[in-house]
Write an enzyme that holds these catalytic residues in place. Structure first.
Site, PDB file in Angstrom:
ATOM      1  N   GLU A 149       7.751  -5.922  -0.996  1.00 28.40           N
ATOM      2  CA  GLU A 149       8.527  -4.845  -0.374  1.00 28.40           C
ATOM      3  C   GLU A 149      10.032  -5.073  -0.475  1.00 28.40           C
ATOM      4  O   GLU A 149      10.797  -4.106  -0.590  1.00 28.40           O
ATOM      5  CB  GLU A 149       8.131  -4.681   1.094  1.00 28.40           C
ATOM      6  N   GLN A 169      -0.893  -5.697  12.854  1.00 29.92           N
ATOM      7  CA  GLN A 169       0.222  -5.280  11.992  1.00 29.92           C
ATOM      8  C   GLN A 169       1.153  -4.272  12.686  1.00 29.92           C
ATOM      9  O   GLN A 169       1.744  -3.405  12.038  1.00 29.92           O
ATOM     10  CB  GLN A 169      -0.284  -4.713  10.662  1.00 29.92           C
TER      11      GLN A 169
END
Length: 560
Positions: free
Chosen positions: A51, A114
């Site tokens: 990312e 998450q």
């Protein structure tokens, strides 16, 4: 029409003219990715290896094109992996939209798998950010985010969307993007007239150009202004290309690794005209002694930059391109032969120089410049190679030098290089990195080969963390604490393993053929340039010293 949240995201991106997104999917953002799949003929998605690479690629895309860069990430670690890229864009005023997804609203604040408060995490490093928990507000939020990212002083905006919002349905009405107006209402005619008077009275003016000149598209106005008042021009790292590096009035970069000419000239000038700069500590050196003989005229779109680091005599707030248009209309042609002749004599006396025995980075960059005729887009990582790239490649156009100037992000360059090549497919794009930096982002080589993005990765391989070693040599008694990278890593084999071409260069005569081959191949290429571990970037200003105290190797030898 009735659309779900994911459809709204894609439709809003299409409204804004987005043609490319860089990202990495995951659980909470799957609905958006499923919708993106249906629109892949309209919006290209580049799957990066990490990312952070997606954020840097979106940044490079934005800097090279002037458009807004867009990146996607899922919740939790996917979102936090964007943080360094967002901070890099924030420090360098890059328009970027980061879209993340989060867990559903009922699961927020419950330590859900998450889950992370990415809006809270990124609050200090975004121009603005949002968490969208109501689908009826989604479209307006995305539109506002693009307006904020592009307007005034640009910057990154984060939009965090809960997963249930990406599935919820609401009424959607298409809209035309809001026009972005240049900031002109803050420009005061009296201040313009005072600036003209200051310039006319000045006998020794110096122009200092920063990244704001590139962001505002003011290159032509800067050039006209410099020639009209007949003043020498220096730039910051971020300002490279805003004024042609081949112009006789150009004197090189200012600051810690600036030229002696620029550092001495700014110290001697009686008027420093600062155009879109933030007066970084790397530029000013000892702030109390910076430009101490000069009045300072600062022009900037962001009022927060005025008197932040350097006190001004006069400031003009507003879009730089528009301010310079108005100043150029008011200023009469001037000639300052004595002052300019003095600066040209300094240029003659203090040219940039390096040890020409053996293979060195300055030689490599000079050859790159010669072969590309200065037409390439250059991205860099951070360190010695970054400074050499700023010193020895002559940038004549804006948006051709992309580097992490504010945050100094090792690992920035390869992602940015990929983004720049995607945004400017007809241009040659080259990333210059040290071996230490390349280790931080070399996984993105797999991204380049996956999509056959023909970038050239130049690794300036000295088997050490070069800039840190330089400081350890000069200021830390040659105690090389954990900066030696002399291990068996083979970048040529790595390139080949990832599907790229690998070339190793160990001699000066191999440089030009390697670069020419890399260009001709038109595929991802890694060139491993093996240079000496003790090559240094000069000139240099010691920390805490005044910029006119810049020294080089000869000065060190003379000191004994």
């Amino acid at each position: 029409m009735q659309l779900n949240g994911s459809e709204i995201v894609i439709e809003c991106l299409k409204e804004q003219g987005v043609d490319t997104v860089f990202g990495y999917p995951g659980g909470t953002i799957l609905n958006i990715y499923d919708e993106l799949y249906k629109h892949q003929s309209e919006i290209r998605h580049i799957l990066t290896s990490h990312e952070q690479g997606a954020a840097h690629a979106a940044d490079g895309y934005a800097r090279s094109t002037g458009k807004v860069g867009v990146c996607f990430a899922t919740s939790g670690p996917g979102a936090t992996n964007l943080v360094t890229g967002i901070a890099t864009a924030y420090m360098d005023s890059v328009p970027l939209i980061a879209i993340t997804a989060n867990v559903a609203v009922p699961l927020l604040g419950r330590d859900t798998f998450q889950e992370i408060d990415i809006a809270g995490v990124t609050m200090p490093i975004t121009k603005h950010n949002y968490i969208v928990k109501d689908v009826t507000k989604l479209a307006d939020t995305i539109r506002k985010a693009f307006t904020i990212a592009k307007s005034g002083r640009p910057g990154p905006v984060l939009i965090d969307i809960t997963k249930d919002v990406t599935a919820a349905v609401t009424e959607y009405e298409p809209a035309v993007p809001a026009p972005i107006h240049r900031v002109t209402d803050t420009i005061v005619q009296e201040h313009l007239e005072q600036a003209v008077d200051m310039i006319n009275r000045s006998k020794r003016p110096y122009i200092f150009v920063g990244g704001g000149a590139i962001i505002s598209g003011a290159s032509a106005e800067v050039e006209e202004f410099a020639h009209k008042i007949h003043a020498p021009v220096t730039d910051s790292l971020m300002g490279k290309g805003a004024f042609p590096g081949t112009d006789p009035l150009y004197t090189g970069m200012l600051g810690m690794h600036g030229t002696k000419t620029s550092n001495l000239g700014v110290t001697e000038c009686d008027l420093l005209i600062a155009l879109g700069v933030r007066f970084s500590d790397r530029v000013t050196g000892n702030i109390k002694r910076f430009a101490r003989n000069a009045k300072v005229l600062q022009i900037d779109v962001d009022p927060a930059e005025i008197n932040k680091n350097v006190m001004t005599s006069l400031s003009i707030i507003g879009d730089l391109k528009e301010v310079l248009k108005r100043l150029n209309a008011l200023i009469e042609q001037n000639q300052r032969h004595t002052w300019v002749s003095h600066i040209l004599e300094l240029k003659e006396k203090y040219p940039l120089k390096y040890n020409e025995n053996g293979l060195s980075c300055p030689y490599i960059i000079e050859e790159l410049y010669r072969i590309t005729k200065g037409e390439a887009v250059i991205t860099t990582d951070v360190g010695q190679h970054q400074m050499w790239a700023a010193q020895y490649y002559q940038y004549t156009k804006p948006r051709t030098f992309l580097t992490s100037g504010g945050l100094g992000t090792m690992g920035y360059g390869l992602g940015a290089c990929i983004g720049a090549k995607v945004g400017c497919p007809d241009k040659l794009v080259v990333n210059i990195a040290g071996d230490g930096c390349f280790r931080m982002n070399m996984n993105e080589l797999a991204t380049a080969t996956r999509y056959n993005i023909p970038i050239i990765q130049m690794v300036i391989n000295n088997h050490v963390l070069g800039m840190v070693r330089q400081w350890q040599t000069l200021f830390y008694g040659q105690r090389y604490s954990y900066t030696v990278l002399n291990d068996p890593v083979d970048f040529v084999k790595l390139a080949e393993a990832m599907g790229a071409e690998g070339i190793r260069v160990t001699k000066k005569e191999e440089v030009a053929p390697a670069i020419e081959k890399a260009i001709a191949l038109n595929k991802p290429v890694v060139i491993d340039f093996q240079i000496d571990c003790d090559d240094k970037v000069f000139p240099m200003v010691s920390p805490g010293a005044s910029i006119e105290e810049a020294f080089d190797q000869k000065d060190l030898e003379n000191r004994g």
